[in-house]
Write a protein that holds these residues in place. Structure first.
Motif, PDB file in Angstrom:
ATOM      1  N   ASP A 253      29.835  39.242  21.563  1.00 23.81           N
ATOM      2  CA  ASP A 253      30.391  39.014  20.485  1.00 23.81           C
ATOM      3  C   ASP A 253      31.806  38.886  20.471  1.00 23.81           C
ATOM      4  OD1 ASP A 253      27.855  37.587  19.702  1.00 23.81           O
ATOM      5  OD2 ASP A 253      28.297  39.245  18.104  1.00 23.81           O
ATOM      6  N   ASN A 254      32.437  39.861  21.370  1.00 23.50           N
ATOM      7  CA  ASN A 254      33.505  39.753  21.691  1.00 23.50           C
ATOM      8  C   ASN A 254      34.554  40.098  22.445  1.00 23.50           C
ATOM      9  OD1 ASN A 254      33.627  41.335  19.118  1.00 23.50           O
ATOM     10  ND2 ASN A 254      32.871  43.716  19.947  1.00 23.50           N
ATOM     11  N   ARG A 255      33.970  38.741  23.435  1.00 18.98           N
ATOM     12  CA  ARG A 255      34.467  38.093  23.771  1.00 18.98           C
ATOM     13  C   ARG A 255      35.542  37.222  24.293  1.00 18.98           C
ATOM     14  NH1 ARG A 255      29.538  39.896  27.956  1.00 18.98           N
ATOM     15  NH2 ARG A 255      30.087  42.237  27.504  1.00 18.98           N
ATOM     16  N   LYS A 256      35.739  36.475  23.145  1.00 14.51           N
ATOM     17  CA  LYS A 256      36.413  35.154  22.903  1.00 14.51           C
ATOM     18  C   LYS A 256      38.263  35.637  23.122  1.00 14.51           C
ATOM     19  CE  LYS A 256      33.712  34.201  18.932  1.00 14.51           C
ATOM     20  NZ  LYS A 256      32.807  35.584  19.133  1.00 14.51           N
ATOM     21  N   ALA A 257      38.454  34.187  24.115  1.00 12.04           N
ATOM     22  CA  ALA A 257      39.518  33.756  24.614  1.00 12.04           C
ATOM     23  C   ALA A 257      40.552  33.872  23.212  1.00 12.04           C
ATOM     24  CB  ALA A 257      39.548  32.193  25.407  1.00 12.04           C
ATOM     25  N   LEU A 258      42.089  33.946  22.697  1.00  9.29           N
ATOM     26  CA  LEU A 258      42.234  33.450  21.759  1.00  9.29           C
ATOM     27  C   LEU A 258      43.052  32.135  21.802  1.00  9.29           C
ATOM     28  CD1 LEU A 258      43.923  34.894  19.619  1.00  9.29           C
ATOM     29  CD2 LEU A 258      46.114  34.774  20.586  1.00  9.29           C
ATOM     30  N   LYS A 259      42.733  31.353  20.733  1.00 13.16           N
ATOM     31  CA  LYS A 259      42.780  30.275  20.490  1.00 13.16           C
ATOM     32  C   LYS A 259      44.111  29.389  20.001  1.00 13.16           C
ATOM     33  CE  LYS A 259      38.395  29.819  18.153  1.00 13.16           C
ATOM     34  NZ  LYS A 259      37.219  29.653  16.554  1.00 13.16           N
ATOM     35  N   PRO A 260      44.052  28.767  20.903  1.00 18.21           N
ATOM     36  CA  PRO A 260      45.773  28.449  20.712  1.00 18.21           C
ATOM     37  C   PRO A 260      46.030  27.984  18.624  1.00 18.21           C
ATOM     38  CG  PRO A 260      44.977  25.879  21.779  1.00 18.21           C
ATOM     39  CD  PRO A 260      43.617  27.349  21.498  1.00 18.21           C
TER      40      PRO A 260
ATOM     41  N   ALA B  24      34.963  44.437  40.008  1.00 23.88           N
ATOM     42  CA  ALA B  24      35.674  43.755  40.752  1.00 23.88           C
ATOM     43  C   ALA B  24      35.823  41.931  39.925  1.00 23.88           C
ATOM     44  CB  ALA B  24      35.737  43.174  42.081  1.00 23.88           C
ATOM     45  N   ALA B  25      36.914  41.146  39.988  1.00 24.34           N
ATOM     46  CA  ALA B  25      36.657  40.030  39.661  1.00 24.34           C
ATOM     47  C   ALA B  25      38.117  38.981  40.315  1.00 24.34           C
ATOM     48  CB  ALA B  25      36.842  40.199  37.921  1.00 24.34           C
ATOM     49  N   SER B  26      37.414  37.590  40.653  1.00 20.26           N
ATOM     50  CA  SER B  26      38.502  36.861  41.029  1.00 20.26           C
ATOM     51  C   SER B  26      39.607  36.494  39.517  1.00 20.26           C
ATOM     52  CB  SER B  26      37.628  35.780  41.896  1.00 20.26           C
ATOM     53  OG  SER B  26      37.435  35.025  40.969  1.00 20.26           O
ATOM     54  N   GLY B  27      40.213  35.406  40.515  1.00 24.90           N
ATOM     55  CA  GLY B  27      41.061  35.025  38.889  1.00 24.90           C
ATOM     56  C   GLY B  27      40.288  34.272  38.110  1.00 24.90           C
ATOM     57  N   LYS B  28      38.855  33.444  37.802  1.00 23.09           N
ATOM     58  CA  LYS B  28      38.166  32.874  37.480  1.00 23.09           C
ATOM     59  C   LYS B  28      37.915  33.885  35.855  1.00 23.09           C
ATOM     60  CE  LYS B  28      35.414  30.364  40.111  1.00 23.09           C
ATOM     61  NZ  LYS B  28      33.912  30.003  40.590  1.00 23.09           N
ATOM     62  N   TYR B  29      37.668  34.912  35.938  1.00 26.96           N
ATOM     63  CA  TYR B  29      38.036  36.078  34.920  1.00 26.96           C
ATOM     64  C   TYR B  29      38.827  36.045  34.372  1.00 26.96           C
ATOM     65  CZ  TYR B  29      37.674  39.455  30.960  1.00 26.96           C
ATOM     66  OH  TYR B  29      37.522  40.905  30.185  1.00 26.96           O
ATOM     67  N   ILE B  30      40.586  35.931  34.743  1.00 26.45           N
ATOM     68  CA  ILE B  30      42.238  36.491  33.589  1.00 26.45           C
ATOM     69  C   ILE B  30      41.866  34.429  33.287  1.00 26.45           C
ATOM     70  CG2 ILE B  30      44.227  36.238  34.228  1.00 26.45           C
ATOM     71  CD1 ILE B  30      43.744  38.474  36.631  1.00 26.45           C
ATOM     72  N   ASP B  31      41.404  32.905  34.271  1.00 25.28           N
ATOM     73  CA  ASP B  31      41.695  32.820  33.620  1.00 25.28           C
ATOM     74  C   ASP B  31      40.949  32.405  32.398  1.00 25.28           C
ATOM     75  OD1 ASP B  31      42.996  29.227  33.808  1.00 25.28           O
ATOM     76  OD2 ASP B  31      41.406  28.901  34.557  1.00 25.28           O
ATOM     77  N   ARG B  32      39.499  32.323  32.465  1.00 28.16           N
ATOM     78  CA  ARG B  32      39.077  32.467  30.668  1.00 28.16           C
ATOM     79  C   ARG B  32      39.515  33.223  29.856  1.00 28.16           C
ATOM     80  NH1 ARG B  32      34.478  34.176  33.581  1.00 28.16           N
ATOM     81  NH2 ARG B  32      33.900  36.135  32.595  1.00 28.16           N
ATOM     82  N   MET B  33      39.704  34.572  30.062  1.00 22.52           N
ATOM     83  CA  MET B  33      40.431  35.476  28.697  1.00 22.52           C
ATOM     84  C   MET B  33      41.694  34.934  28.197  1.00 22.52           C
ATOM     85  SD  MET B  33      37.709  36.202  28.253  1.00 22.52           S
ATOM     86  CE  MET B  33      38.442  37.525  26.479  1.00 22.52           C
TER      87      MET B  33
END
Length: 517
Positions: free
Chosen positions: A183-190, A427-436
């Motif tokens: 439940d703790n993996r949300k990106a910040l809403k604008p 290890a992660a690609s740029g997708k993780y950073i884009d998601r978060m």
């Protein structure tokens, strides 16, 4: 004098410290010493040095106010020997105590030195357990016995049971689950409103320290301007109260989120105060639990925060002491490259790294996901030597001490320990950073591309990491899906990705050394 000399280190600023517990103000002397050896063994961030020195001076003043005799040695005192042993020896010669009493230090190198102090000083040196932690080194060693995969989650559950934190009367976890990480993996809403940052204006003591640090350590990585750390227990309690009221309610949802220009979000910034002893772990956890019980914070927030303290913080300390000194030399993936120069100046076109390193420079702070999945992940993918990465983390963060930094770097970020802490590399690609985060939207690189000069560097480096470590990782069950995808990839695409990665590896070869000490 016929009493004891009691040494207090800069990360032991706790009134109930074991070395002070049976203090006799009429007979004993407490020694606190600012020494060159401890400020310079890595080029510490100026704000970290200022935090520790100011907190030490305030702690000494509190002791004196209680009638305790304090021997305080300032860094710029002409007679300062430059080392802890030198200052202990000088105090022994001046006060002639019966014995020296110390609480065990947090770092193995210092503990190894202290074990030889008695012979050098010619009198007993008693090293007591640091019981500010909930699990002693001996207890952790007993817990490790016979475990093939001693994972943090199992350790955390045991501490929950022992402390009763977020437990029901019949011994079950509140809400029916131990862990609410999903439940703790949300990106910040604008437009999400963020809590204000509490301010701790420098008093006369702190300002004197800032002047001293600016003169002696201004060449180190990091800005001293804007110093805003609690340096007394009262201020640390104020920061805790602010977090519980303003940060904790949304902390769970957004603890993994990242945002351009927002270094703190809903994070507590309490780790530095905890690690120097201004706060104790159980009181911090009880405050979060109390907020949940009174309906002031949701369960996922309270549980996630408490897990960071009684789970991760206690666990990494146990791992450190259980495996040292050999742990420091582990390099399971054979990583041998040098740390890129931009880690020391923040000058990179990769926005995520620029944001994380820039705020590290400005605040001596970055939260756990920035450390793990941005700066740590990039060093992992690039193949940087763990010693260099570890030294950087130890140098640049206000809360960094080897016992907490090394397992998080070697074990979590770099997989250098071969799986002692983590079951697979993070290890992660740029997708993780884009998601978060919103970092990728404001970056010159295209996070959806892996090839070409405008492609996100994380992407090609990710697949190069997978290829480079196939012999070491392909049999890992948690990596099986990735290696199946890699095997299906057209040979020409694999070659193109690896060529792009090699170009990047050449591009990020260091062109300058770290700041001098």
């Amino acid at each position: 004098m016929t009493g004891h000399l009691r040494l207090v280190l800069g990360d032991q600023l706790t009134a109930t410290l074991s070395a002070l517990r049976d203090l006799d103000p009429a007979r004993d002397v407490v020694l606190l010493a600012e020494v060159r050896a401890e400020t310079e063994y890595v080029p510490h961030h100026p704000q970290k040095i200022a935090l520790v020195l100011s907190a030490m001076r305030h702690f000494a003043a509190d002791l004196r106010a209680r009638g305790v005799t304090v021997r305080y040695v300032a860094l710029d005192e002409p007679a300062n020997s430059g080392s802890l042993l030198g200052e202990v020896g000088r105090a022994v010669a001046d006060f002639m105590p019966e014995a020296v009493v110390i609480t065990e230090p947090g770092e193995w190198r210092l503990f190894a030195e202290m074990q030889r102090w008695g012979k050098h000083l010619g009198l007993p040196v008693e090293i007591r357990t640091d019981d500010r932690f909930l699990t002693s080194r001996a207890d952790f060693a007993a817990w490790m016995t016979g475990r093939k995969a001693p994972r943090m989650e199992h350790f955390y559950r045991e501490i929950r049971r022992r402390t009763g934190l977020l437990m029901t009367a019949d011994g079950k976890p509140k809400g029916g689950a131990w862990n609410y990480d999903a439940d703790n993996r949300k990106a910040l809403k604008p437009g999400t409103p963020l809590p204000p940052t509490p301010l701790f204006p420098p008093d006369r003591t702190t300002q004197a320290v800032l002047d001293l640090v600016g003169t002696r350590f201004g060449h180190h990585f990091g800005r001293l301007e804007g110093f805003n750390w609690p340096v007394t227990r009262i201020d640390a309690l104020g920061l805790l109260d602010h977090f519980i009221r303003a940060g904790l309610p949304a902390f769970g949802d957004y603890q993994d989120a990242m945002q351009d220009g927002e270094p703190f979000l809903f994070h507590s910034r309490l780790s530095a105060a905890l690690n120097i002893g201004l706060l104790e772990p159980l009181e911090v956890c009880r405050a979060a639990e109390n907020a949940y019980r009174h309906g002031l914070a949701p369960l996922n927030a309270a549980e996630g925060f408490i897990r960071q303290i009684i789970g991760w913080r206690e666990y990494v300390r146990g791992i450190y002491w259980h495996h040292m000194p050999d742990y420091a030399a582990l390099n399971a993936l054979g990583a041998d490259r040098s740390l890129p120069a931009f880690y020391w100046d923040g000058e990179t076109d990769m926005n995520c790294l620029s944001q994380a390193i820039g705020q590290t420079r400005d605040h001596a702070y970055a939260h756990h996901i920035q450390r793990l999945m941005v700066t740590g992940n990039f060093a992992l993918l690039l193949g940087v030597n763990p010693r260099e990465v570890g030294e950087w983390y130890l140098a640049v963060y206000a809360d960094a001490y080897e016992w907490v930094e090394m397992p998080n770097t070697h074990g979590m970020a770099l997989f250098a320990d071969g799986g002692v802490m983590a079951s697979k590399p993070y290890a992660a690609s740029g997708k993780y950073i884009d998601r978060m985060s919103n970092h990728c939207a404001n970056c010159r690189y295209d996070v959806k591309s892996a090839e070409g000069e405008h492609a996100c560097p994380f992407n090609a480096l990710y697949w190069d990491f997978i290829a480079r470590n196939e012999d070491r990782l392909a049999r890992n069950p948690r990596m099986a899906m990735i290696y199946r995808s890699f095997a299906k990839m057209a040979p020409a695409r694999r070659d193109a990705l690896r060529a792009r990665a090699q170009t990047l590896r050449d591009q990020y070869a260091p062109r300058c050394r770290r700041p001098r000490r």
